[in-house]
Design an enzyme around this catalytic site. Structure first.
Site, PDB file in Angstrom:
ATOM      1  N   SER A 142       0.851  -1.197   0.000  1.00  0.00           N
ATOM      2  CA  SER A 142       0.000   0.000   0.000  1.00  0.00           C
ATOM      3  C   SER A 142       0.886   1.245   0.000  1.00  0.00           C
ATOM      4  O   SER A 142       2.042   1.180   0.448  1.00  0.00           O
ATOM      5  CB  SER A 142      -0.852   0.005   1.272  1.00  0.00           C
ATOM      6  OG  SER A 142      -1.480   1.249   1.448  1.00  0.00           O
ATOM      7  N   TYR A 155      -1.790  -1.188  10.375  1.00  0.00           N
ATOM      8  CA  TYR A 155      -1.969  -1.328   8.924  1.00  0.00           C
ATOM      9  C   TYR A 155      -0.702  -0.874   8.190  1.00  0.00           C
ATOM     10  O   TYR A 155      -0.157  -1.595   7.358  1.00  0.00           O
ATOM     11  CB  TYR A 155      -3.177  -0.514   8.463  1.00  0.00           C
ATOM     12  CG  TYR A 155      -3.459  -0.671   6.982  1.00  0.00           C
ATOM     13  CD1 TYR A 155      -4.014  -1.853   6.480  1.00  0.00           C
ATOM     14  CD2 TYR A 155      -3.152   0.347   6.079  1.00  0.00           C
ATOM     15  CE1 TYR A 155      -4.251  -2.008   5.123  1.00  0.00           C
ATOM     16  CE2 TYR A 155      -3.389   0.199   4.721  1.00  0.00           C
ATOM     17  CZ  TYR A 155      -3.947  -0.976   4.249  1.00  0.00           C
ATOM     18  OH  TYR A 155      -4.174  -1.137   2.905  1.00  0.00           O
TER      19      TYR A 155
HETATM   20  N1  LIG Z   1      -8.651  -0.379  -1.749  1.00  0.00           N
HETATM   21  C1  LIG Z   1      -7.598   0.378  -1.491  1.00  0.00           C
HETATM   22  O1  LIG Z   1      -7.648   1.613  -1.613  1.00  0.00           O
HETATM   23  C2  LIG Z   1      -6.301  -0.262  -1.081  1.00  0.00           C
HETATM   24  C3  LIG Z   1      -5.181   0.574  -0.997  1.00  0.00           C
HETATM   25  C4  LIG Z   1      -3.969   0.011  -0.642  1.00  0.00           C
HETATM   26  C5  LIG Z   1      -3.867  -1.342  -0.398  1.00  0.00           C
HETATM   27  N2  LIG Z   1      -4.973  -2.128  -0.488  1.00  0.00           N
HETATM   28  C6  LIG Z   1      -4.826  -3.558  -0.213  1.00  0.00           C
HETATM   29  O2  LIG Z   1      -5.451  -4.298  -1.229  1.00  0.00           O
HETATM   30  C7  LIG Z   1      -5.850  -5.559  -0.706  1.00  0.00           C
HETATM   31  C8  LIG Z   1      -7.285  -5.839  -1.108  1.00  0.00           C
HETATM   32  O3  LIG Z   1      -8.132  -4.914  -0.460  1.00  0.00           O
HETATM   33  P1  LIG Z   1      -9.469  -4.324  -1.099  1.00  0.00           P
HETATM   34  O4  LIG Z   1      -9.323  -2.883  -1.164  1.00  0.00           O
HETATM   35  O5  LIG Z   1      -9.830  -5.083  -2.309  1.00  0.00           O
HETATM   36  O6  LIG Z   1     -10.492  -4.598   0.097  1.00  0.00           O
HETATM   37  P2  LIG Z   1     -11.696  -5.625   0.269  1.00  0.00           P
HETATM   38  O7  LIG Z   1     -12.688  -5.471  -0.807  1.00  0.00           O
HETATM   39  O8  LIG Z   1     -12.116  -5.443   1.685  1.00  0.00           O
HETATM   40  O9  LIG Z   1     -11.009  -7.038   0.091  1.00  0.00           O
HETATM   41  C9  LIG Z   1     -10.255  -7.663   1.092  1.00  0.00           C
HETATM   42  C10 LIG Z   1     -10.205  -9.139   0.769  1.00  0.00           C
HETATM   43  O10 LIG Z   1      -9.375  -9.798   1.747  1.00  0.00           O
HETATM   44  C11 LIG Z   1     -10.060 -10.947   2.206  1.00  0.00           C
HETATM   45  N3  LIG Z   1      -9.646 -11.293   3.551  1.00  0.00           N
HETATM   46  C12 LIG Z   1      -9.626 -10.495   4.640  1.00  0.00           C
HETATM   47  N4  LIG Z   1      -9.202 -11.192   5.704  1.00  0.00           N
HETATM   48  C13 LIG Z   1      -8.937 -12.458   5.271  1.00  0.00           C
HETATM   49  C14 LIG Z   1      -8.482 -13.638   5.899  1.00  0.00           C
HETATM   50  N5  LIG Z   1      -8.199 -13.680   7.215  1.00  0.00           N
HETATM   51  N6  LIG Z   1      -8.326 -14.753   5.149  1.00  0.00           N
HETATM   52  C15 LIG Z   1      -8.623 -14.723   3.840  1.00  0.00           C
HETATM   53  N7  LIG Z   1      -9.057 -13.645   3.174  1.00  0.00           N
HETATM   54  C16 LIG Z   1      -9.213 -12.516   3.902  1.00  0.00           C
HETATM   55  C17 LIG Z   1     -11.541 -10.598   2.115  1.00  0.00           C
HETATM   56  O11 LIG Z   1     -12.318 -11.780   1.952  1.00  0.00           O
HETATM   57  P3  LIG Z   1     -13.182 -12.519   3.065  1.00  0.00           P
HETATM   58  O12 LIG Z   1     -13.702 -11.479   3.999  1.00  0.00           O
HETATM   59  O13 LIG Z   1     -14.234 -13.204   2.259  1.00  0.00           O
HETATM   60  O14 LIG Z   1     -12.226 -13.474   3.697  1.00  0.00           O
HETATM   61  C18 LIG Z   1     -11.570  -9.804   0.822  1.00  0.00           C
HETATM   62  O15 LIG Z   1     -11.693 -10.665  -0.283  1.00  0.00           O
HETATM   63  C19 LIG Z   1      -5.610  -5.480   0.801  1.00  0.00           C
HETATM   64  O16 LIG Z   1      -4.397  -6.106   1.116  1.00  0.00           O
HETATM   65  C20 LIG Z   1      -5.505  -3.997   1.065  1.00  0.00           C
HETATM   66  O17 LIG Z   1      -4.746  -3.691   2.213  1.00  0.00           O
HETATM   67  C21 LIG Z   1      -6.187  -1.611  -0.825  1.00  0.00           C
END
Ligand SMILES: NC(=O)c1ccc[n+]([C@@H]2O[C@H](COP(=O)([O-])OP(=O)(O)OC[C@H]3O[C@@H](n4cnc5c(N)ncnc54)[C@H](OP(=O)(O)O)[C@@H]3O)[C@@H](O)[C@H]2O)c1
Length: 247
Positions: A142, A155
């Site tokens: 991130s 985080y």
């Molecule tokens: N969106 C942004 O702006 C942003 C920015 C920087 C970095 N990121 C990173 O991108 C990645 C994806 O995030 P996103 O934005 O797409 O958010 P999201 O829609 O909340 O997706 C998070 C995913 O992680 C899974 N997850 C969470 N805890 C888990 C566990 N213990 N075991 C297995 N799966 C788990 C969730 O699935 P389940 O709940 O079904 O398990 C979900 O599929 C993350 O690492 C986040 O930190 C996102």
């Protein structure tokens, strides 16, 4: 006949993970989707099949579970065709630290899911990639790995940790022709950002972000920051030793 890509993605039930899966589906890939919510995974599986995936398998997996992560990697490696091309450690949470609660549970959960989730996802696939002498390992870090956002120390720390893992694994695995790409997204539309009530600078559409991430993986980028606007901001802040505390 051209060989189909075989791609394993954690956190594939929503947001960036599901968008990456759907983009790879358009390339006719063999896809492994892992997350905890079965109903959401089934929906993404069906979307991927419609979009042209060669095969899709879902794994009900909590990435903090070491044993289960190893079993899943073994299963997927043998599925359809032997081996693995791309592994994307994407699962993550963005809980606040909960400092005032006096209870370390919430920050510990963030650290466990975001750091151990990456090691549990990636390490089980390394022996197969070493054997093949090919493969791409992808870590979703991130822009928070360059900043010090108040209330989200766990985080930010977790994202620093996985970026550094990527930097070292890249050097360790180079001789086996295994690439390591660390992706540092800014704000991307997803369940994670949908809860934010503040204005998110340069907020990017999920599908566009997934397309750009796949291009970065294909071109073997080491560290990829997106949207592009964050690159000069981060470079300047590092140059002047300032912490970006407002982002
Ligand atoms: N969106 C942004 O702006 C942003 C920015 C920087 C970095 N990121 C990173 O991108 C990645 C994806 O995030 P996103 O934005 O797409 O958010 P999201 O829609 O909340 O997706 C998070 C995913 O992680 C899974 N997850 C969470 N805890 C888990 C566990 N213990 N075991 C297995 N799966 C788990 C969730 O699935 P389940 O709940 O079904 O398990 C979900 O599929 C993350 O690492 C986040 O930190 C996102």
């Amino acid at each position: 006949m051209e060989s189909k890509l075989k791609v394993f993605i954690t956190g594939a039930s929503s947001g960036i993970g599901s968008a990456l899966a759907e983009e790879y589906a358009k390339q006719g890939a063999i896809i492994g989707l892992a997350a905890r919510r079965r109903d959401k995974l089934q929906k993404i599986k069906s979307n991927c099949e419609t979009l042209g995936a060669e095969a899709v398998v879902t794994y009900n997996l909590d990435v903090t579970n070491e044993e289960e992560s190893m079993n899943v990697a073994k299963d997927f490696t043998h599925l359809k065709k032997e081996g693995i091309d791309v592994v994307i450690a994407n699962a993550g949470v963005a809980f606040s630290d909960g400092l005032s609660s006096g209870n370390p549970k919430q920050i510990n959960q963030t650290l466990a899911i975001n750091i151990l989730g990456v090691t549990n996802t990636i390490v089980p696939f390394v022996p197969e990639m070493k054997k093949q002498k090919s493969g791409s390992l992808v870590i979703i870090s991130s822009i928070a790995s360059f900043t010090a956002p108040p209330y989200f120390g766990g985080y930010a720390a977790s994202k620093v940790a996985v970026r550094r893992l990527g930097d070292t694994w890249r050097r360790s695995l180079k001789k086996y022709k295994i690439d390591v790409t660390t992706i540092c997204p800014g704000y991307i539309k997803s369940e994670m950002t949908d809860v934010n009530e503040f204005k998110m600078p340069f907020l990017m559409d999920t599908d566009l972000a997934a397309q750009k991430m796949i291009k970065a993986i294909e071109s073997r980028k080491k560290t990829y920051i997106l949207p592009w606007q964050w690159r000069p901001i981060i470079a300047l802040s590092r140059l002047f030793g300032q912490k970006l505390s407002k982002i």
